[in-house]
Write an enzyme that holds these catalytic residues in place. Sequence first.
Site, mmCIF file in Angstrom:
data_model
loop_
_atom_site.group_PDB
_atom_site.id
_atom_site.type_symbol
_atom_site.label_atom_id
_atom_site.label_comp_id
_atom_site.label_asym_id
_atom_site.label_seq_id
_atom_site.Cartn_x
_atom_site.Cartn_y
_atom_site.Cartn_z
ATOM 1 N N CYS A 155 101.316 64.136 -8.676
ATOM 2 C CA CYS A 155 102.655 64.626 -9.037
ATOM 3 C C CYS A 155 103.155 63.980 -10.336
ATOM 4 O O CYS A 155 103.647 64.666 -11.233
ATOM 5 C CB CYS A 155 103.623 64.393 -7.890
ATOM 6 S SG CYS A 155 103.528 62.751 -7.157
HETATM 7 N N1 NDP Z 1 103.509 64.018 -1.502
HETATM 8 C C1 NDP Z 1 103.338 64.315 -2.793
HETATM 9 O O1 NDP Z 1 104.315 64.467 -3.565
HETATM 10 C C2 NDP Z 1 101.963 64.494 -3.352
HETATM 11 C C3 NDP Z 1 100.831 64.171 -2.641
HETATM 12 N N2 NDP Z 1 99.593 64.383 -3.179
HETATM 13 C C4 NDP Z 1 98.375 64.095 -2.414
HETATM 14 O O2 NDP Z 1 98.184 65.142 -1.450
HETATM 15 C C5 NDP Z 1 97.519 64.617 -0.303
HETATM 16 C C6 NDP Z 1 98.383 64.896 0.932
HETATM 17 O O3 NDP Z 1 99.632 64.273 0.751
HETATM 18 P P1 NDP Z 1 100.856 64.465 1.746
HETATM 19 O O4 NDP Z 1 100.885 65.855 2.231
HETATM 20 O O5 NDP Z 1 102.031 63.919 1.052
HETATM 21 O O6 NDP Z 1 100.392 63.486 2.933
HETATM 22 P P2 NDP Z 1 100.962 63.322 4.411
HETATM 23 O O7 NDP Z 1 100.835 61.892 4.730
HETATM 24 O O8 NDP Z 1 102.273 63.968 4.557
HETATM 25 O O9 NDP Z 1 99.872 64.134 5.298
HETATM 26 C C7 NDP Z 1 98.559 63.675 5.438
HETATM 27 C C8 NDP Z 1 97.722 64.677 6.221
HETATM 28 O O10 NDP Z 1 96.402 64.162 6.354
HETATM 29 C C9 NDP Z 1 96.018 64.131 7.722
HETATM 30 N N3 NDP Z 1 95.220 62.916 7.953
HETATM 31 C C10 NDP Z 1 95.642 61.640 7.861
HETATM 32 N N4 NDP Z 1 94.625 60.777 8.134
HETATM 33 C C11 NDP Z 1 93.539 61.562 8.425
HETATM 34 C C12 NDP Z 1 92.205 61.287 8.803
HETATM 35 N N5 NDP Z 1 91.761 60.034 8.934
HETATM 36 N N6 NDP Z 1 91.373 62.327 9.009
HETATM 37 C C13 NDP Z 1 91.818 63.607 8.874
HETATM 38 N N7 NDP Z 1 93.089 63.924 8.531
HETATM 39 C C14 NDP Z 1 93.929 62.914 8.306
HETATM 40 C C15 NDP Z 1 97.309 64.096 8.504
HETATM 41 O O11 NDP Z 1 97.035 64.672 9.792
HETATM 42 P P3 NDP Z 1 97.851 64.257 11.139
HETATM 43 O O12 NDP Z 1 99.303 64.328 10.796
HETATM 44 O O13 NDP Z 1 97.427 65.307 12.095
HETATM 45 O O14 NDP Z 1 97.394 62.889 11.520
HETATM 46 C C16 NDP Z 1 98.225 64.957 7.629
HETATM 47 O O15 NDP Z 1 98.010 66.331 7.913
HETATM 48 C C17 NDP Z 1 97.337 63.117 -0.551
HETATM 49 O O16 NDP Z 1 96.056 62.873 -1.050
HETATM 50 C C18 NDP Z 1 98.400 62.814 -1.600
HETATM 51 O O17 NDP Z 1 98.052 61.696 -2.343
HETATM 52 C C19 NDP Z 1 99.457 64.944 -4.414
HETATM 53 C C20 NDP Z 1 100.538 65.278 -5.158
HETATM 54 C C21 NDP Z 1 101.885 65.067 -4.700
HETATM 55 C C1 X2W Z 2 106.971 58.092 -4.298
HETATM 56 C C2 X2W Z 2 105.512 57.798 -4.050
HETATM 57 O O1 X2W Z 2 105.164 56.953 -3.247
HETATM 58 N N1 X2W Z 2 104.622 58.510 -4.748
HETATM 59 C C3 X2W Z 2 103.215 58.333 -4.622
HETATM 60 C C4 X2W Z 2 102.467 59.327 -5.484
HETATM 61 C C5 X2W Z 2 102.049 60.579 -4.748
HETATM 62 C C6 X2W Z 2 100.833 61.258 -5.337
HETATM 63 O O2 X2W Z 2 100.871 62.209 -6.069
HETATM 64 O O3 X2W Z 2 99.713 60.659 -5.047
HETATM 65 P P1 X2W Z 2 98.164 61.004 -5.216
HETATM 66 O O4 X2W Z 2 97.729 60.739 -6.572
HETATM 67 O O5 X2W Z 2 97.475 60.120 -4.281
HETATM 68 O O6 X2W Z 2 97.979 62.428 -4.890
HETATM 69 C C7 X2W Z 2 102.802 56.928 -5.076
HETATM 70 O O7 X2W Z 2 103.376 56.399 -5.995
HETATM 71 O O8 X2W Z 2 101.795 56.449 -4.552
#
Ligand code: NDP
Ligand code: X2W
Length: 353
Positions: A155
């Site tokens: 992000c």
């Molecule tokens: N949040 C953001 O703004 C952004 C996030 N990202 C990236 O996107 C990805 C998802 O982020 P986000 O949606 O925020 O994460 P969340 O923590 O909200 O969700 C994580 C998901 O992964 C699953 N999970 C966790 N551990 C395991 C495991 N050991 N095996 C299989 N599944 C697992 C969880 O399943 P369950 O709940 O069933 O345990 C859940 O569905 C991450 O890599 C993050 O870094 C990228 C850009 C922006």
């Molecule tokens: C506010 C906050 O905690 N933000 C996350 C970034 C989320 C993200 O984009 O992480 P990935 O690169 O893993 O997809 C952090 O700084 O770690």
Amino acid sequence: MTQEQKVSVGIVGASGYGGVQLVRLLKEHPFVELAYLGGDSSAGKPYSDLYPHLGHSINLNVEAIDLEIIASRCQVVFLGLPNGLACDLAPPLLAKGCKVLDLSADYRFTSLETYSKWYGKERQDQAIASTAVYGLPELYREEIKNASLIGCPGCYPTASLMAISPLLKQGLILPETTIIDAKSGTSGGGRQAKINMLLAEADSSIGAYNVAGKHRHTPEIEQICSDLAGHEVRVQFTPHLMPMVRGILSTVYATLRDPNLVRDDLITIYNAFYRTSPFVKILPGGVYPQTKWACGTNLCYLGIEVDPRTDRVIVMSAIDNLVKGQSGQAVQCLNLMMGWEESLGLPQMCFYP
Ligand SMILES: NC(=O)C1=CN([C@@H]2O[C@H](COP(=O)(O)OP(=O)(O)OC[C@H]3O[C@@H](n4cnc5c(N)ncnc54)[C@H](OP(=O)(O)O)[C@@H]3O)[C@@H](O)[C@H]2O)C=CC1
Ligand SMILES: CC(=O)N[C@@H](CCC(=O)OP(=O)(O)O)C(=O)O
């Protein structure tokens, strides 16, 4: 498009924040059918147990992650898992003929050595990783169209790279002077419970973290900046946690090579650079973006300013971290991979105020 012609899509990690954004966007996408929702601790539950507000339209259970089942039902798979898991799932899914869009960092790096250094996981899949395209359509649109594996950007990198790319690509700044001051809402940390994300900790407070090159998005931003500049670039990136749920505001500062450039010149340059990019909105002179404007949309608002006293350009970039910064951008990539209109199924108007 008939029901039979729709592309069947699965989401692994559907229970997370990225997953639920994808569910919202894909459920309303005219050419897509949701065929599988996968999770870990949530497996076996109706999706409406996790998100009761979606009970009226999502009648699916979260299932255990089973590659045979996923590949038998899905032509396209989104992986929304913690870093370090997608690189075990993507290779077998690709081998079974699925297209894969990974939201994590696993396929963002051209060098797996850099990935391993920052993410602590040794990797053996260099051959497959080399086929992955960095999923920022505004920079890599043509490559995305032909890809089977997309490493969707983080992000902070999305917001920051949108701000700085025209300057680097056209050699308008001294790259080493680049400072990126970025602020994120708490949803950037995902749905898992964390002490610093408690209302009592995060509300009414702002703080920087992972300062001085210690955030893992620093090498990701530098990789793309280097690609654009044609030589290695270092940037000073400082992330901040803000007391809000959604949004990133990234403010980028850099010294102009040509001190005669004024704000209107740069606005013209940015408009030309992004002329084929439906989600980028260049603001008129003197107007600066707010995260609220991008909320729930796949838009990136850019405000541009020049300080003639310091010869610095200042570019402000506002996105929704969960949409343009994550799931929306992944759907934008899907549209390109499928040869559909790039903006299909992606909101362009925020809910306001
Ligand atoms: N949040 C953001 O703004 C952004 C996030 N990202 C990236 O996107 C990805 C998802 O982020 P986000 O949606 O925020 O994460 P969340 O923590 O909200 O969700 C994580 C998901 O992964 C699953 N999970 C966790 N551990 C395991 C495991 N050991 N095996 C299989 N599944 C697992 C969880 O399943 P369950 O709940 O069933 O345990 C859940 O569905 C991450 O890599 C993050 O870094 C990228 C850009 C922006
Ligand atoms: C506010 C906050 O905690 N933000 C996350 C970034 C989320 C993200 O984009 O992480 P990935 O690169 O893993 O997809 C952090 O700084 O770690």
